[in-house]
Design a protein around this motif. Structure first.
Motif, mmCIF file in Angstrom:
data_model
loop_
_atom_site.group_PDB
_atom_site.id
_atom_site.type_symbol
_atom_site.label_atom_id
_atom_site.label_comp_id
_atom_site.label_asym_id
_atom_site.label_seq_id
_atom_site.Cartn_x
_atom_site.Cartn_y
_atom_site.Cartn_z
ATOM 1 N N GLU A 38 0.827 -1.208 0.000
ATOM 2 C CA GLU A 38 0.000 0.000 0.000
ATOM 3 C C GLU A 38 0.864 1.262 0.000
ATOM 4 O O GLU A 38 0.580 2.214 -0.739
ATOM 5 C CB GLU A 38 -0.898 -0.012 1.237
ATOM 6 C CG GLU A 38 -1.738 1.236 1.420
ATOM 7 C CD GLU A 38 -2.504 1.232 2.739
ATOM 8 O OE1 GLU A 38 -2.919 2.323 3.175
ATOM 9 O OE2 GLU A 38 -2.678 0.147 3.342
ATOM 10 N N VAL A 39 1.908 1.267 0.800
ATOM 11 C CA VAL A 39 2.744 2.455 0.960
ATOM 12 C C VAL A 39 3.609 2.724 -0.273
ATOM 13 O O VAL A 39 3.735 3.857 -0.722
ATOM 14 C CB VAL A 39 3.622 2.332 2.224
ATOM 15 C CG1 VAL A 39 4.691 3.419 2.267
ATOM 16 C CG2 VAL A 39 2.752 2.396 3.476
ATOM 17 N N VAL A 40 4.200 1.682 -0.849
ATOM 18 C CA VAL A 40 5.109 1.904 -1.990
ATOM 19 C C VAL A 40 4.366 2.043 -3.315
ATOM 20 O O VAL A 40 4.913 2.540 -4.290
ATOM 21 C CB VAL A 40 6.160 0.771 -2.115
ATOM 22 C CG1 VAL A 40 6.979 0.643 -0.850
ATOM 23 C CG2 VAL A 40 5.518 -0.564 -2.490
ATOM 24 N N GLU A 41 3.109 1.576 -3.363
ATOM 25 C CA GLU A 41 2.307 1.582 -4.588
ATOM 26 C C GLU A 41 3.078 0.879 -5.712
ATOM 27 O O GLU A 41 3.536 -0.244 -5.536
ATOM 28 C CB GLU A 41 1.901 3.021 -4.943
ATOM 29 C CG GLU A 41 0.967 3.631 -3.901
ATOM 30 C CD GLU A 41 0.491 5.012 -4.268
ATOM 31 O OE1 GLU A 41 0.854 5.532 -5.347
ATOM 32 O OE2 GLU A 41 -0.262 5.601 -3.461
ATOM 33 N N ASP A 42 3.259 1.545 -6.859
ATOM 34 C CA ASP A 42 3.928 0.882 -7.988
ATOM 35 C C ASP A 42 5.372 1.345 -8.151
ATOM 36 O O ASP A 42 5.968 1.182 -9.218
ATOM 37 C CB ASP A 42 3.152 1.130 -9.282
ATOM 38 C CG ASP A 42 3.084 2.611 -9.640
ATOM 39 O OD1 ASP A 42 3.464 3.456 -8.799
ATOM 40 O OD2 ASP A 42 2.643 2.932 -10.762
ATOM 41 N N LYS A 43 5.935 1.901 -7.084
ATOM 42 C CA LYS A 43 7.290 2.461 -7.175
ATOM 43 C C LYS A 43 8.365 1.487 -6.688
ATOM 44 O O LYS A 43 9.524 1.870 -6.486
ATOM 45 C CB LYS A 43 7.370 3.763 -6.362
ATOM 46 C CG LYS A 43 6.381 4.828 -6.810
ATOM 47 C CD LYS A 43 6.549 5.169 -8.288
ATOM 48 C CE LYS A 43 5.628 6.272 -8.742
ATOM 49 N NZ LYS A 43 4.208 5.884 -8.793
#
Length: 368
Positions: free
Chosen positions: A305-310
């Motif tokens: 959730e925190v990093v998303e697609d990075k």
């Protein structure tokens, strides 16, 4: 009036950082509406606040003494001085005997979701105190949507309106200089590229899985694996694993490091790995992203959730998958959009966290 309990500032790494940074930002924006509870040992850290805005506790030497003080003495002191104040405790344990309104922050419920990684005494105590605290709290801050879902899953009778999601901020070390004199020779003398992980060494952090994955590719990569973090529960098993796999010259345990050493290690890392089985938030990947380091993270819970697609996401239970992507990342330095990382981390600031926290506390029906 809000009374913020920052007693954990120098007693607990994760919640301590949350307590200090949030208390500081809250105070800077709302100095006339905030009192801060601190340990006497931490007075210098809180020099930004006027002395009359600090409630200073003496002889809080460890967490056990702190727990007793927070339950039996502090609520009485606060109610006597500030009977209409709202008390914010920065973790799961609420002041059960408080006559004031209460807000708590829940970082995770790992003791309910993970089996075999806590002692039975820890599980019993956390269940006992969390059950009572959730009932006592007038408002609950969850640090991710994942944590909110965990609360509703394990406490289905609680009103969803009682919970508000407020993301942590994080300290962007990349914008700060490094005081070289504070960096030890062991770190300065690193002469090979490396994969970095920053984590307490304990079962739920999956350091052993990372070591096993690294062992699979050790003959194909030039990088070493550097592990930064304090020893936690069952840490000896991780050290034994590195010995059994004859990796003592390739897996380097740095232990606990200071902020300048951590900046130095982030700045020079080639890859960052964070493969925990469970996190309420997952701060280190954001720190790594601030240095535009490609990250390999768990695809479960709050980290995703925190990093998303990075970041590249893998199941932490698959040694094969972890090793596959570690190898690919060592060979392809452009596997991720590094510019996108810098934009992404701006979502997580203590300024935003403090504003949303103040608004959430203010929503309790008491005039501040």
């Amino acid at each position: 009036m809000i009374v913020f309990n920052a007693l954990q500032t120098s007693l607990n790494a994760g919640i301590g950082r949350y307590s200090y940074e949030l208390a500081k930002e809250l105070y800077m924006k709302n100095p006339k509406k905030l009192k801060i509870v601190i340990r006497k040992e931490d007075q210098e850290l809180f020099s930004f606040a006027r002395s009359e805005d600090l409630i200073i506790a003496a002889n809080i030497k460890n967490s056990k003494i702190r727990n007793i003080y927070e339950q039996l003495k502090l609520p009485w002191i606060i109610h006597k001085k500030f009977p209409d104040a709202i008390i914010h405790y920065p973790d799961t344990m609420a002041p059960l005997f408080s006559k004031n309104k209460v807000v708590i922050t829940i970082h995770d419920l790992a003791f309910k979701s993970l089996k075999g990684v806590f002692t039975w005494k820890t599980v019993w105590w956390k269940n006992f105190i969390t059950n009572l605290s959730i009932g006592k709290a007038d408002k609950i801050i969850a640090i991710t949507k994942f944590t909110k879902d965990e609360i509703l899953k394990h406490y289905p009778k609680i009103s969803e309106e009682k919970i508000v999601v407020i993301y942590n901020g994080f300290n962007d070390f990349s914008k700060e200089s490094i005081r070289e004199k504070n960096v030890g020779d062991k770190i300065k003398n690193i002469n090979k590229p490396y994969i970095l992980t920053v984590s307490t060494i304990s079962p739920r952090k999956n350091i052993d899985g990372l070591i096993k994955a690294f062992n699979r590719i050790k003959g194909e990569v030039n990088e070493n694996l550097i592990i930064v973090g304090s020893n936690g529960w069952m840490y000896n098993e991780v050290y034994k694993l590195a010995e059994q796999l004859e990796l003592n010259d390739r897996v380097i345990f740095m232990g606990k490091v200071n902020d300048d050493e951590l900046k130095y290690l982030y700045r020079n890392a080639k890859i960052f790995a964070y493969l925990s089985f469970y996190e309420g938030f997952g701060l280190p990947p954001l720190e790594a992203m601030s240095y535009e380091i490609p990250c390999l993270v768990s695809d479960i819970g709050s980290i995703s959730e925190v990093v998303e697609d990075k970041a590249i996401k893998v199941t932490p239970y698959s040694i094969e998958e972890i090793s596959k992507y570690l190898l690919e990342m060592t060979r392809n330095s452009h596997i991720l959009d590094r510019k996108g990382m810098s934009k992404h981390i701006k979502k997580f600031s203590w300024r935003i966290c403090a504003k949303e926290t103040f608004d959430a506390v203010s929503s309790i029906n008491i005039y501040l």
